[in-house]
Design an enzyme around this catalytic site. Sequence first.
Site, PDB file in Angstrom:
ATOM      1  N   GLY A  13     -10.692   1.022  -0.467  1.00  0.00           N
ATOM      2  CA  GLY A  13     -10.974   2.387  -0.004  1.00  0.00           C
ATOM      3  C   GLY A  13      -9.718   3.248  -0.001  1.00  0.00           C
ATOM      4  N   MET A  15      -7.982   4.622   2.525  1.00  0.00           N
ATOM      5  CA  MET A  15      -6.967   4.173   3.484  1.00  0.00           C
ATOM      6  C   MET A  15      -6.486   2.759   3.174  1.00  0.00           C
ATOM      7  SD  MET A  15      -6.033   6.258   5.927  1.00  0.00           S
ATOM      8  CE  MET A  15      -5.658   5.320   7.398  1.00  0.00           C
ATOM      9  N   GLY A  99      -7.824   0.773  12.224  1.00  0.00           N
ATOM     10  CA  GLY A  99      -7.767   2.234  12.079  1.00  0.00           C
ATOM     11  C   GLY A  99      -9.154   2.834  11.970  1.00  0.00           C
ATOM     12  N   THR A 100     -10.147   1.985  11.750  1.00  0.00           N
ATOM     13  CA  THR A 100     -11.527   2.466  11.628  1.00  0.00           C
ATOM     14  C   THR A 100     -11.899   3.245  12.886  1.00  0.00           C
ATOM     15  OG1 THR A 100     -12.019   0.526  10.321  1.00  0.00           O
ATOM     16  CG2 THR A 100     -13.911   1.688  11.290  1.00  0.00           C
ATOM     17  N   THR A 101     -12.511   4.393  12.698  1.00  0.00           N
ATOM     18  CA  THR A 101     -12.849   5.229  13.860  1.00  0.00           C
ATOM     19  C   THR A 101     -14.349   5.199  14.120  1.00  0.00           C
ATOM     20  OG1 THR A 101     -13.013   7.156  12.422  1.00  0.00           O
ATOM     21  CG2 THR A 101     -10.905   6.793  13.509  1.00  0.00           C
ATOM     22  N   ALA A 125      -6.442   2.143  16.988  1.00  0.00           N
ATOM     23  CA  ALA A 125      -5.885   3.497  17.155  1.00  0.00           C
ATOM     24  C   ALA A 125      -6.680   4.487  16.310  1.00  0.00           C
ATOM     25  CB  ALA A 125      -4.418   3.513  16.759  1.00  0.00           C
ATOM     26  N   PHE A 128      -3.204   6.780  13.401  1.00  0.00           N
ATOM     27  CA  PHE A 128      -1.945   6.046  13.225  1.00  0.00           C
ATOM     28  C   PHE A 128      -0.803   6.952  12.779  1.00  0.00           C
ATOM     29  CE2 PHE A 128      -4.418   2.015  13.185  1.00  0.00           C
ATOM     30  CZ  PHE A 128      -3.616   1.298  14.050  1.00  0.00           C
ATOM     31  N   HIS A 155     -11.384  17.666   8.690  1.00  0.00           N
ATOM     32  CA  HIS A 155     -11.234  16.478   7.849  1.00  0.00           C
ATOM     33  C   HIS A 155     -11.930  16.675   6.512  1.00  0.00           C
ATOM     34  CE1 HIS A 155     -10.019  14.538  11.628  1.00  0.00           C
ATOM     35  NE2 HIS A 155      -9.487  13.592  10.871  1.00  0.00           N
ATOM     36  N   LYS A 159     -15.840  12.007   5.493  1.00  0.00           N
ATOM     37  CA  LYS A 159     -15.743  11.368   6.813  1.00  0.00           C
ATOM     38  C   LYS A 159     -17.132  11.249   7.437  1.00  0.00           C
ATOM     39  CE  LYS A 159     -13.215  11.718  11.179  1.00  0.00           C
ATOM     40  NZ  LYS A 159     -12.914  10.278  11.205  1.00  0.00           N
ATOM     41  N   THR A 166      -9.694  11.105  16.951  1.00  0.00           N
ATOM     42  CA  THR A 166      -8.491  11.771  17.475  1.00  0.00           C
ATOM     43  C   THR A 166      -8.868  12.910  18.411  1.00  0.00           C
ATOM     44  OG1 THR A 166      -7.319  11.230  15.472  1.00  0.00           O
ATOM     45  CG2 THR A 166      -6.381  12.992  16.795  1.00  0.00           C
TER      46      THR A 166
HETATM   47  P1  NAP Z   1     -13.442   4.700   2.301  1.00  0.00           P
HETATM   48  O1  NAP Z   1     -12.557   5.212   1.214  1.00  0.00           O
HETATM   49  O2  NAP Z   1     -14.904   4.981   2.237  1.00  0.00           O
HETATM   50  O3  NAP Z   1     -13.224   3.112   2.370  1.00  0.00           O
HETATM   51  C1  NAP Z   1     -14.044   2.278   3.133  1.00  0.00           C
HETATM   52  C2  NAP Z   1     -13.799   0.856   2.709  1.00  0.00           C
HETATM   53  O4  NAP Z   1     -14.613   0.002   3.543  1.00  0.00           O
HETATM   54  C3  NAP Z   1     -14.168   0.539   1.263  1.00  0.00           C
HETATM   55  O5  NAP Z   1     -13.200  -0.328   0.708  1.00  0.00           O
HETATM   56  C4  NAP Z   1     -15.504  -0.202   1.412  1.00  0.00           C
HETATM   57  O6  NAP Z   1     -15.737  -1.148   0.381  1.00  0.00           O
HETATM   58  C5  NAP Z   1     -15.281  -0.939   2.718  1.00  0.00           C
HETATM   59  N1  NAP Z   1     -16.564  -1.346   3.289  1.00  0.00           N
HETATM   60  C6  NAP Z   1     -17.634  -0.559   3.590  1.00  0.00           C
HETATM   61  N2  NAP Z   1     -18.636  -1.307   4.078  1.00  0.00           N
HETATM   62  C7  NAP Z   1     -18.201  -2.582   4.078  1.00  0.00           C
HETATM   63  C8  NAP Z   1     -18.785  -3.822   4.462  1.00  0.00           C
HETATM   64  N3  NAP Z   1     -20.040  -3.891   4.946  1.00  0.00           N
HETATM   65  N4  NAP Z   1     -18.049  -4.954   4.336  1.00  0.00           N
HETATM   66  C9  NAP Z   1     -16.797  -4.903   3.844  1.00  0.00           C
HETATM   67  N5  NAP Z   1     -16.183  -3.755   3.463  1.00  0.00           N
HETATM   68  C10 NAP Z   1     -16.878  -2.615   3.575  1.00  0.00           C
HETATM   69  O7  NAP Z   1     -12.963   5.227   3.730  1.00  0.00           O
HETATM   70  P2  NAP Z   1     -11.499   5.706   4.173  1.00  0.00           P
HETATM   71  O8  NAP Z   1     -11.331   7.155   4.001  1.00  0.00           O
HETATM   72  O9  NAP Z   1     -10.490   4.778   3.595  1.00  0.00           O
HETATM   73  O10 NAP Z   1     -11.591   5.464   5.758  1.00  0.00           O
HETATM   74  C11 NAP Z   1     -11.767   4.163   6.310  1.00  0.00           C
HETATM   75  C12 NAP Z   1     -11.761   4.266   7.839  1.00  0.00           C
HETATM   76  O11 NAP Z   1     -10.458   4.661   8.283  1.00  0.00           O
HETATM   77  C13 NAP Z   1     -12.729   5.319   8.419  1.00  0.00           C
HETATM   78  O12 NAP Z   1     -13.318   4.821   9.598  1.00  0.00           O
HETATM   79  C14 NAP Z   1     -11.821   6.499   8.742  1.00  0.00           C
HETATM   80  O13 NAP Z   1     -12.342   7.321   9.767  1.00  0.00           O
HETATM   81  C15 NAP Z   1     -10.595   5.726   9.218  1.00  0.00           C
HETATM   82  N6  NAP Z   1      -9.327   6.481   9.243  1.00  0.00           N
HETATM   83  C16 NAP Z   1      -8.487   6.186  10.257  1.00  0.00           C
HETATM   84  C17 NAP Z   1      -7.266   6.785  10.350  1.00  0.00           C
HETATM   85  C18 NAP Z   1      -6.357   6.393  11.477  1.00  0.00           C
HETATM   86  O14 NAP Z   1      -5.206   6.848  11.519  1.00  0.00           O
HETATM   87  N7  NAP Z   1      -6.806   5.569  12.424  1.00  0.00           N
HETATM   88  C19 NAP Z   1      -6.867   7.737   9.399  1.00  0.00           C
HETATM   89  C20 NAP Z   1      -7.742   8.029   8.348  1.00  0.00           C
HETATM   90  C21 NAP Z   1      -8.977   7.376   8.270  1.00  0.00           C
HETATM   91  P3  NAP Z   1     -16.467  -0.720  -1.009  1.00  0.00           P
HETATM   92  O15 NAP Z   1     -15.533   0.282  -1.647  1.00  0.00           O
HETATM   93  O16 NAP Z   1     -16.575  -2.003  -1.750  1.00  0.00           O
HETATM   94  O17 NAP Z   1     -17.791  -0.119  -0.611  1.00  0.00           O
END
Ligand code: NAP
Length: 267
Positions: A13, A15, A99-101, A125, A128, A155, A159, A166
């Site tokens: 993904g 992140m 980091g998952t929200t 968190a 991050f 965002h 999202k 946050t």
């Molecule tokens: P993304 O691009 O959609 O990536 C999600 C990832 O999760 C993909 O690799 C997906 O795999 C995987 N996934 C989904 N369902 C799954 C399952 N059932 N089993 C295993 N893997 C699975 O999302 P993103 O933008 O990277 O964001 C990811 C998370 O980080 C979100 O919750 C977002 O809110 C959070 N986030 C947090 C911060 C922080 O600072 N804490 C900052 C930014 C984002 P596939 O590609 O194979 O479907």
Amino acid sequence: MDQIKVVVAGASGKMGSEALRMIKKHSDLSLVACIDLHHKGKRVNEIDGLPDFDAIFYDDINQCLAEVEADVLIDLTSPKVGYKHTKAALLNNVRPVVGTTGFTTEQLDELTALAKEKQIGAVIAPNFAMGAVLMMQFAKMAAKYFPDVEIIEKHHDQKLDAPSGTAVKTAELIQQERQAKQQGHPNEHETLDGARGADFDGMKIHSVRLPGLVAHQEVIFGGPGENLTIKHDSFHRESFMSGIKFAIDHVMDLSELVYGLEYLMLD
Ligand code: NAP
């Protein structure tokens, strides 16, 4: 010093792939496995756009943690999956850095109790980015003197959860200092549903979702004849990685779950 063995869930993904690039830059970290839905059995270096690692992709956390020796799980997936992964990591004595929200209070309470029972460190968190953590703390300071406040978070439009973790965390911190108040005119009414945003203890939270954005937040305080705006922008997902590395370093010495990077940064 031994390397810290890391599994990344959500590694393909937006992140997660950034987390792989961060791991590549740090010789004290080693990537031992990845988890996502679509690349089971493949090596990271077989996938376009991902860094050169030999580690294999799994689609099931329990199988992954049974076959691979790991110290830390970085989870960057979606709320439902992230909760399942965090619980599985704790049950397998692997330290989650999440980091998952979008976790519910009940989920956070359950995971906190589990980490305590297992005496295992965990960090969850909602943000991050170290600058964002400071923005939240500055907002908490200001709320003591400016009880009138509204939060605007912006965002990218992929999202899933709103308001952002946050924004909720900021509202919780403000609530600790702020004299309770219902924002806006007592007789205000919405001519379009949702016009005034979500309500958190009388504070309004507005969520904007647009392509081109990454993660941005403004906390606007109003006083007689003045406004104070505290603003943070993450322009690139790299902005979250120094906080994730910071959390990995600290989680190895923790024996409980910490929710929010500020408890580590401002310790
Ligand atoms: P993304 O691009 O959609 O990536 C999600 C990832 O999760 C993909 O690799 C997906 O795999 C995987 N996934 C989904 N369902 C799954 C399952 N059932 N089993 C295993 N893997 C699975 O999302 P993103 O933008 O990277 O964001 C990811 C998370 O980080 C979100 O919750 C977002 O809110 C959070 N986030 C947090 C911060 C922080 O600072 N804490 C900052 C930014 C984002 P596939 O590609 O194979 O479907």
